[in-house]
Design a protein around this motif. Structure first.
Motif, short mmCIF file in Angstrom:
data_model
loop_
_atom_site.label_atom_id
_atom_site.label_comp_id
_atom_site.label_asym_id
_atom_site.label_seq_id
_atom_site.Cartn_x
_atom_site.Cartn_y
_atom_site.Cartn_z
N LEU A 295 0.86 -1.18 0.00
CA LEU A 295 0.00 0.00 0.00
C LEU A 295 0.90 1.24 0.00
CD1 LEU A 295 -3.12 0.45 0.15
CD2 LEU A 295 -2.73 1.09 2.54
N TRP A 296 0.64 2.13 -0.95
CA TRP A 296 1.54 3.27 -1.16
C TRP A 296 0.91 4.60 -0.81
CZ3 TRP A 296 6.51 2.75 -3.52
CH2 TRP A 296 6.83 1.42 -3.91
N PHE A 297 1.75 5.52 -0.37
CA PHE A 297 1.37 6.90 -0.12
C PHE A 297 1.92 7.74 -1.28
CE2 PHE A 297 2.95 10.93 2.14
CZ PHE A 297 1.80 11.64 1.79
N ARG A 298 1.01 8.49 -1.92
CA ARG A 298 1.42 9.28 -3.07
C ARG A 298 2.08 10.59 -2.59
NH1 ARG A 298 -0.68 8.15 -7.82
NH2 ARG A 298 -2.68 7.52 -6.97
N SER A 299 3.27 10.46 -2.05
CA SER A 299 3.95 11.65 -1.50
C SER A 299 4.47 12.56 -2.61
CB SER A 299 5.10 11.22 -0.58
OG SER A 299 6.00 10.38 -1.27
N THR A 300 4.60 11.99 -3.82
CA THR A 300 5.06 12.82 -4.94
C THR A 300 4.07 13.94 -5.25
OG1 THR A 300 4.11 11.16 -6.41
CG2 THR A 300 6.48 11.08 -6.07
N ALA A 301 2.83 13.77 -4.80
CA ALA A 301 1.84 14.84 -5.01
C ALA A 301 2.26 16.12 -4.30
CB ALA A 301 0.46 14.39 -4.52
N PHE A 302 3.16 16.00 -3.35
CA PHE A 302 3.63 17.17 -2.60
C PHE A 302 5.14 17.35 -2.71
CE2 PHE A 302 -0.28 15.68 -0.68
CZ PHE A 302 -1.05 16.83 -0.72
#
Length: 560
Positions: A295-302
């Motif tokens: 399960l991934w966190f889309r940290s690239t959005a920030f």
RNA sequence: GCGCCUGUAGCUCAGCGGAUAGAGCACCUGCCUUCUAAGCAGGGAGUCGCAGGUUCGAUCCCUGCCAGGCGCACCA
């Protein structure tokens, strides 16, 4: 100290007054609104304050800065202020000279406020959390944690004195892989204590402190734990070891002058379901996806370099997951600003943590992370090797034993926290003039001695009538008074800049000015009025030194 | 390879876009019959890593190099 509802230092009030007068003069001359900057010029002949507004207006007005400065100077209203003269200098600087004695007025505030001098309401009671040290409960604390302790505690003090509502927090990583390893390591030590021939596995903690802990465990609880099934056995040992090490850390820190308001357990985040809930919240907000079994966190959005895993393909959490839950918990407790102080090995986490904060719906600057850089111990010109892997390291306690709390804290606070630090143990151990700590403490002891001497000579002190401070006309007296009066402003600025090391600089400068005054001016002299005035200045210096030393957690000795 | 920190006096380090870049230590010269000499006064010591750029103005901001340290995980 009070004007309206606000509590500010004298220098801040004077600066605000001057800025207001510049604003008026500019509006009168040019019909423009400006936010003038005031600086303290490096050279005394340029006056007490200086502004560069003329330069910033030159572009828009197409007029040479010097001409603009002249117009402003002519239009500036001096009546009802401390301004004595406004001069145009250089290519267009406006220099302000204040009337002699403005700073002497401030001495009265220092004496009146005493232990509270330096406190302002700048922060308006806004809630700020400083989380620091947060050492893993798997062993003794090391030297870089002592540095973080000094930095975090002093920053918290600075913010508190600036009128913020500050909480100091220590995050206890009492869940996850490493504490399981700790439990297994302790079990091995216990078995060894009982004479079993078991080797410490490669991936366990080899440090000797666990041998002591094993003995203590057996003394206190006996060996029945070994009969329990594995899960219960390790749970028991883990809980025991974590609490023993955590509380020993607490004792070490208290000995070092650092106390926390909250010891926050990571485990509680798991038990309360907050870790799951935090991930759920991120999911609702659209920043979570599945891929490659994880399960991934889309940290690239920030702005992070790459997305980060929250739940590994084996179903367990990464370190990031509870950390996100932890920060969510912090904001739900009402902190407007969270300042985390981390070690140099965590700098790679800043961008993902800030991304998480934003993904949770909080502003980017709600989290600030300070990285405290490494400490290298130097003895006899050579680096002292510290290797945790080999179980050999210089602990915080050993450092304190060697150089003492005052020296340790002062040394750590002499450098900006982001610069790598060489701690010279030989210099730290020297109890002599070569050691900068004693310079400041000596000034305090010297004043204390002076005040004792005054009392013995029967000089009426504290003075029954208000002394005539205008008698303090020597340059050294005026320079010292100016420095003392700027103390509250220095505190606010150091706190806002997150640069606690400015305080040691300030204290050294203040001590220098006092020593200089002491040498030039006879304090207990022939003229009783002058004596009282100089004692008054000395007492004000003592208040500032004592408060400043308290702020950085260093003692203020009465005798040396 | 990518990222973070650092590069300023012989050494350790300060230095909010401003005027002649500072402190401590080390070195040299003076100052204790008088309140603590753990002190004071003075002196020598610098290509602010290098090169560009932005700006009226750069040690500071931007870019690129060079050097040292640290970190790069579905480790914690």
């Amino acid at each position: 100290m009070r004007e309206g509802n606000s509590v500010r230092g004298l220098t801040e009030r004077i600066q605000e007054d001057i800025r207001g007068r510049i604003r008026q003069a500019v509006e009168k001359s040019f019909g423009l609104k400006v936010e003038p900057e005031l600086t303290v010029p490096g050279r005394r002949e340029f006056g007490d304050y200086s502004t560069n507004v003329a330069f910033s207006l030159a572009g828009a007005l197409h007029v040479p800065p010097r001409k603009i400065a002249e117009s402003i100077a002519a239009a500036l209203e001096k009546r009802g202020s401390w301004i004595d003269a406004v001069e145009v200098a250089g290519a267009g600087f406006l220099n302000f000279k204040l009337r002699n004695g403005w700073c002497l007025e401030g001495l009265k505030e220092i004496i009146e406020l005493g232990d509270d001098f330096g406190k302002t309401d700048f922060g308006q009671g806004r809630k700020v959390q400083v989380e620091f040290v947060s050492a893993n409960p798997t062993g003794p604390m090391v030297v870089v944690q002592a540095r973080a302790g000094a930095v975090g505690d002093t920053l918290a003090n600075l913010l508190e004195w600036s009128g913020f509502d500050v909480e100091r927090e220590f995050y206890v990583n009492d869940a996850g892989h490493q504490v399981e390893v700790l439990a297994r390591s302790l079990e091995v030590r216990i078995r060894q204590c009982l004479g079993e021939k078991v080797d410490m596995p490669e991936d366990c903690y080899p440090g000797e402190y666990l041998i002591d802990l094993a003995r203590r465990y057996l003394d206190e609880r006996g060996k029945t734990v070994l009969d329990l099934p594995e899960e219960k056995r390790l749970a028991e040992l883990r809980a025991y070891a974590v609490e023993a090490i955590r509380s020993s850390q607490e004792i070490s820190l208290r000995h070092y002058g650092v106390e926390f308001d909250v010891w926050f357990s990571e485990r509680t985040l798991h038990e309360s379901g907050e870790v799951r809930a935090a991930i759920e919240l991120l999911k609702q907000r659209g920043y979570v996806y599945e891929g490659e079994g994880a399960l991934w966190f889309r940290s690239t959005a920030f702005g992070d370099d790459k997305d980060r895993v929250l739940i590994k393909s084996d179903g367990s959490y990464t370190y990031l997951a509870p950390d996100i839950a932890y920060h969510l918990n912090k904001y739900r407790r009402g902190f407007e600003k969270v300042i985390d102080i981390w070690g140099p090995d965590h700098h790679g986490y800043i961008s993902r943590m800030k991304a998480a904060v934003q993904a949770l719906g909080y502003p980017e600057d709600a989290l600030e992370v300070l990285i405290v850089q490494m400490v290298r111990l130097v003895r006899g010109g050579e680096t002292v090797r510290m290797s945790k892997r080999a179980g050999e390291f210089v602990t915080m306690d050993e450092l304190l034993e060697e150089v003492g709390r005052d020296v340790a804290r002062f040394f750590f606070l002499m450098r900006s926290c982001e610069s790598h630090l060489d701690f010279d143990l030989d210099l730290g151990k020297l109890k002599s003039d070569e050691n900068p700590v004693y310079y400041v403490q000596y000034a305090h002891a010297r004043i204390s001695s002076l005040l004792r001497e005054a009392q013995e000579r029967g000089i009426k002190w504290p003075c029954p009538v208000e002394p005539d401070l205008n008698l303090l006309s020597d340059e050294s007296e005026v320079e010292l008074a100016k420095k003392l009066v700027s103390f509250p402003e220095e505190i606010v600025n150091a706190g806002l800049a997150r640069e606690p090391h400015r305080m040691t600089r300030y204290l050294i400068d203040t001590a220098t000015l006092f020593h200089s005054f002491y040498t030039r001016c006879r304090i207990l002299g022939e003229d009783p009025e002058l004596t009282v005035a100089r004692l008054y200045l000395s007492e004000a210096t003592r208040v500032v030194l004592r408060n400043g030393l308290r702020l950085i957690g260093v003692s203020a000795p009465e005798r040396m």
